[in-house]
Design a protein around this motif. Structure first.
Motif, PDB file in Angstrom:
ATOM      1  N   THR A  37      29.084 -11.481  -2.126  1.00 27.86           N
ATOM      2  CA  THR A  37      30.367 -11.546  -3.088  1.00 27.86           C
ATOM      3  C   THR A  37      29.966 -11.837  -4.413  1.00 27.86           C
ATOM      4  O   THR A  37      30.649 -10.884  -5.278  1.00 27.86           O
ATOM      5  CB  THR A  37      31.519 -12.769  -2.881  1.00 27.86           C
ATOM      6  OG1 THR A  37      31.400 -12.508  -1.073  1.00 27.86           O
ATOM      7  CG2 THR A  37      32.558 -12.841  -3.459  1.00 27.86           C
ATOM      8  N   LYS A  38      28.994 -12.584  -4.785  1.00 30.83           N
ATOM      9  CA  LYS A  38      28.764 -12.621  -6.231  1.00 30.83           C
ATOM     10  C   LYS A  38      28.161 -11.398  -6.817  1.00 30.83           C
ATOM     11  O   LYS A  38      28.664 -11.131  -8.096  1.00 30.83           O
ATOM     12  CB  LYS A  38      27.497 -13.837  -6.490  1.00 30.83           C
ATOM     13  CG  LYS A  38      27.038 -13.783  -7.878  1.00 30.83           C
ATOM     14  CD  LYS A  38      25.897 -14.665  -8.051  1.00 30.83           C
ATOM     15  CE  LYS A  38      24.853 -14.353  -9.254  1.00 30.83           C
ATOM     16  NZ  LYS A  38      25.727 -14.117 -10.273  1.00 30.83           N
ATOM     17  N   GLU A  39      27.503 -10.479  -6.016  1.00 31.62           N
ATOM     18  CA  GLU A  39      26.897  -9.342  -6.588  1.00 31.62           C
ATOM     19  C   GLU A  39      28.139  -8.155  -6.692  1.00 31.62           C
ATOM     20  O   GLU A  39      27.985  -7.644  -7.600  1.00 31.62           O
ATOM     21  CB  GLU A  39      25.782  -8.635  -5.762  1.00 31.62           C
ATOM     22  CG  GLU A  39      24.835  -9.515  -5.564  1.00 31.62           C
ATOM     23  CD  GLU A  39      23.599  -9.012  -4.582  1.00 31.62           C
ATOM     24  OE1 GLU A  39      23.779  -8.162  -3.354  1.00 31.62           O
ATOM     25  OE2 GLU A  39      22.418  -9.401  -4.538  1.00 31.62           O
ATOM     26  N   GLY A  40      29.060  -8.312  -5.962  1.00 33.82           N
ATOM     27  CA  GLY A  40      30.240  -7.580  -6.180  1.00 33.82           C
ATOM     28  C   GLY A  40      31.263  -8.060  -7.462  1.00 33.82           C
ATOM     29  O   GLY A  40      31.310  -7.269  -8.099  1.00 33.82           O
ATOM     30  N   VAL A  41      31.222  -9.206  -7.558  1.00 31.00           N
ATOM     31  CA  VAL A  41      31.815  -9.764  -8.851  1.00 31.00           C
ATOM     32  C   VAL A  41      31.082  -9.307 -10.102  1.00 31.00           C
ATOM     33  O   VAL A  41      31.708  -8.850 -11.095  1.00 31.00           O
ATOM     34  CB  VAL A  41      32.080 -11.053  -8.854  1.00 31.00           C
ATOM     35  CG1 VAL A  41      32.676 -11.838 -10.300  1.00 31.00           C
ATOM     36  CG2 VAL A  41      32.860 -11.681  -7.905  1.00 31.00           C
ATOM     37  N   ASP A  42      29.799  -9.631 -10.122  1.00 29.47           N
ATOM     38  CA  ASP A  42      28.568  -9.146 -11.157  1.00 29.47           C
ATOM     39  C   ASP A  42      29.045  -7.465 -11.485  1.00 29.47           C
ATOM     40  O   ASP A  42      29.015  -7.170 -12.707  1.00 29.47           O
ATOM     41  CB  ASP A  42      27.414  -9.388 -10.839  1.00 29.47           C
ATOM     42  CG  ASP A  42      27.075 -10.885 -10.688  1.00 29.47           C
ATOM     43  OD1 ASP A  42      27.930 -11.636 -11.466  1.00 29.47           O
ATOM     44  OD2 ASP A  42      25.897 -11.322 -10.164  1.00 29.47           O
ATOM     45  N   ARG A  43      29.141  -6.764 -10.323  1.00 30.17           N
ATOM     46  CA  ARG A  43      29.355  -5.348 -10.629  1.00 30.17           C
ATOM     47  C   ARG A  43      30.884  -5.096 -11.371  1.00 30.17           C
ATOM     48  O   ARG A  43      30.812  -4.373 -12.432  1.00 30.17           O
ATOM     49  CB  ARG A  43      29.215  -4.483  -9.453  1.00 30.17           C
ATOM     50  CG  ARG A  43      27.821  -4.211  -8.844  1.00 30.17           C
ATOM     51  CD  ARG A  43      27.924  -3.186  -7.742  1.00 30.17           C
ATOM     52  NE  ARG A  43      28.479  -3.763  -6.630  1.00 30.17           N
ATOM     53  CZ  ARG A  43      28.072  -4.409  -5.544  1.00 30.17           C
ATOM     54  NH1 ARG A  43      26.909  -4.656  -5.580  1.00 30.17           N
ATOM     55  NH2 ARG A  43      28.737  -4.678  -4.438  1.00 30.17           N
ATOM     56  N   LEU A  44      31.484  -5.837 -10.859  1.00 28.85           N
ATOM     57  CA  LEU A  44      33.121  -5.568 -11.681  1.00 28.85           C
ATOM     58  C   LEU A  44      33.058  -6.044 -12.965  1.00 28.85           C
ATOM     59  O   LEU A  44      33.672  -5.399 -13.852  1.00 28.85           O
ATOM     60  CB  LEU A  44      34.119  -6.412 -10.678  1.00 28.85           C
ATOM     61  CG  LEU A  44      34.346  -5.675  -9.480  1.00 28.85           C
ATOM     62  CD1 LEU A  44      35.410  -6.697  -8.482  1.00 28.85           C
ATOM     63  CD2 LEU A  44      34.943  -4.395  -9.474  1.00 28.85           C
ATOM     64  N   THR A  45      32.193  -7.183 -13.076  1.00 26.28           N
ATOM     65  CA  THR A  45      31.982  -7.798 -14.524  1.00 26.28           C
ATOM     66  C   THR A  45      31.161  -6.668 -15.511  1.00 26.28           C
ATOM     67  O   THR A  45      31.648  -6.797 -16.779  1.00 26.28           O
ATOM     68  CB  THR A  45      31.338  -8.970 -14.404  1.00 26.28           C
ATOM     69  OG1 THR A  45      32.018  -9.822 -13.663  1.00 26.28           O
ATOM     70  CG2 THR A  45      31.222  -9.635 -16.036  1.00 26.28           C
ATOM     71  N   ASN A  46      30.615  -5.916 -15.019  1.00 20.69           N
ATOM     72  CA  ASN A  46      29.814  -4.834 -15.944  1.00 20.69           C
ATOM     73  C   ASN A  46      30.131  -3.344 -15.637  1.00 20.69           C
ATOM     74  O   ASN A  46      29.336  -2.612 -15.286  1.00 20.69           O
ATOM     75  CB  ASN A  46      28.329  -5.020 -15.589  1.00 20.69           C
ATOM     76  CG  ASN A  46      27.527  -4.343 -16.662  1.00 20.69           C
ATOM     77  OD1 ASN A  46      27.974  -4.021 -17.780  1.00 20.69           O
ATOM     78  ND2 ASN A  46      26.412  -3.836 -16.120  1.00 20.69           N
ATOM     79  N   PHE A  47      31.486  -3.157 -15.683  1.00 17.88           N
ATOM     80  CA  PHE A  47      32.068  -1.654 -15.488  1.00 17.88           C
ATOM     81  C   PHE A  47      31.761  -1.128 -14.117  1.00 17.88           C
ATOM     82  O   PHE A  47      31.987   0.041 -13.841  1.00 17.88           O
ATOM     83  CB  PHE A  47      31.294  -0.925 -16.555  1.00 17.88           C
ATOM     84  CG  PHE A  47      31.418  -1.315 -17.952  1.00 17.88           C
ATOM     85  CD1 PHE A  47      32.572  -0.733 -18.592  1.00 17.88           C
ATOM     86  CD2 PHE A  47      30.511  -1.627 -18.597  1.00 17.88           C
ATOM     87  CE1 PHE A  47      32.975  -1.534 -19.919  1.00 17.88           C
ATOM     88  CE2 PHE A  47      30.604  -2.137 -19.805  1.00 17.88           C
ATOM     89  CZ  PHE A  47      32.032  -1.904 -20.750  1.00 17.88           C
TER      90      PHE A  47
END
Length: 370
Positions: free
Chosen positions: A203-213
């Motif tokens: 889930t964190k990796e998904g949020v990180d992706r959304l945070t960076n375009f």
């Protein structure tokens, strides 16, 4: 009348001696953003301090809440939430593509009432977005029971709840995700910023992706994300602030406890701050000005202002009374009697760690004045 204004809060600034070495590191590296070394250090330090494993730093909590909802798949349908919050809570629901549905609050905690949530569930309900109002924990067990029994996602707007614990456990570990605010007015700040707390690495990796375009790596975009990254400068401020946060929390507790000592038994006033509860961060000191107090809330607020004391009516008006939301069926006044009563009575007194006793005495004297 004193010429020195007293505001409901003021930003806590880190010591320059703690910040300057970190700023020199930024200048030496030339890395200003994009998951730089200070941001990685800050994430790790926060994870250790807060006792949660998976943190994603973001530019602010509004973006963080929007992205948390998108990561949870809540981009349509209805989300049940509280009308007694800062408007960013509902704005985040709308920005994610869903519709806020308002439920009433508990008269003691001022948080979303699980029984009221149940009444608002429809076939279109996708999630609950609850708020730990003024840093006081929601009924996390009651909300979990509702969410589990109806197959709903449960997210928390934890903007006020930095460092708050319940039964020895971080309040951020409850629900599917939580979002912190590091805005300048918060207990812990990075000037601007926030964080999304996830339950697992995926889930964190998904949020990180959304945070960076939506970037998964240098060459691959896997989602429609935003630019919600925290900069190295804000991470540096956070690292410097974290060094002294325990002192800050202890100072806030002393101010809150002193308010309670002088105002806790005033007829017609209810101090809604949970002074004495372990694990609280004393984000604010809200009082409820009831009908047995000599004057009403607005008159007390005006009296304070006449003495250069600027209290705030958090949260008045209700979000449900604001133009973007007032036409929603769930915004009808008859559906939210407790929230409406609280919004008409609430007043947050000034509270910050360097509020000295003499200044606090000025505030208390006006509240006690006949």
């Amino acid at each position: 009348m004193s010429s020195d204004p007293i505001y409901v809060t003021r930003p806590h600034l880190p010591e320059l001696a703690d910040v300057l070495p970190l700023l020199e590191q930024i200048w030496d590296s030339g890395l200003l953003t994009n998951n730089g070394p200070l941001l990685q250090r800050f994430e790790s330090a926060l994870s250790d301090y807060l006792g949660v494993a998976h943190i994603s730093l973001v530019a602010n909590a509004t973006l963080g809440t929007t992205l948390a909802m998108e990561q949870a798949g809540i981009t349509s349908g209805e989300v049940i939430t509280t009308p007694f919050s800062f408007v960013a809570t509902s704005h985040s629901i709308k920005r994610a593509g869903a519709t806020p549905v308002f439920a009433d609050i508990d008269p003691v905690t001022l948080n979303l009432d699980p029984a009221s949530v149940v009444k608002q569930i429809t076939p279109d309900t996708k999630a609950i977005l609850a708020v730990h109002t003024f840093g006081r924990p929601c009924d996390v067990e009651g909300l979990k029971d509702v969410a589990d029994s109806h197959g709903l996602k449960l997210l928390y707007d934890a903007a006020h709840a930095f460092g708050v614990r319940k039964d020895g456990r971080s309040i951020l570990s409850y629900g599917d995700m939580s979002v912190l605010s590091f805005h300048a007015t918060k207990v812990f700040n990075t000037f601007e910023g926030g964080a999304v707390i996830s339950p697992d690495r995926e889930t964190k990796e998904g949020v990180d992706r959304l945070t960076n375009f939506g970037f998964a790596d240098t060459d691959s975009v896997e989602a429609i994300g935003l630019n919600a990254k925290m900069s190295e400068f804000n991470a540096a401020i956070g690292l410097a602030q974290l060094c002294k946060i325990d002192e800050v929390l202890a100072a806030r507790a002393r101010v809150a406890e002193r308010y309670m000592r002088y105002l806790g038994d005033v007829p017609g006033l209810r101090c809604a701050s949970p002074t004495g509860e372990s694990g609280h961060n004393h984000y604010a000191f809200p009082i409820l000005v009831g009908p047995d107090y000599p004057i009403d809330r607005d008159t007390l607020c005006e009296r304070l202002e006449q003495h250069n004391i600027f209290a705030r009516k958090y949260f008045y008006p209700l979000i449900s009374d604001m133009a973007p939301y007032a036409q929603l069926p769930s915004a009808a006044p008859k559906s939210l009697p407790i929230a409406r009563k609280v919004a008409a009575e609430v007043l947050c007194l000034p509270l910050y760690p360097d509020l000295d006793e003499a200044t606090q005495d000025r505030i208390i004297a006006q509240v006690l004045a006949k």
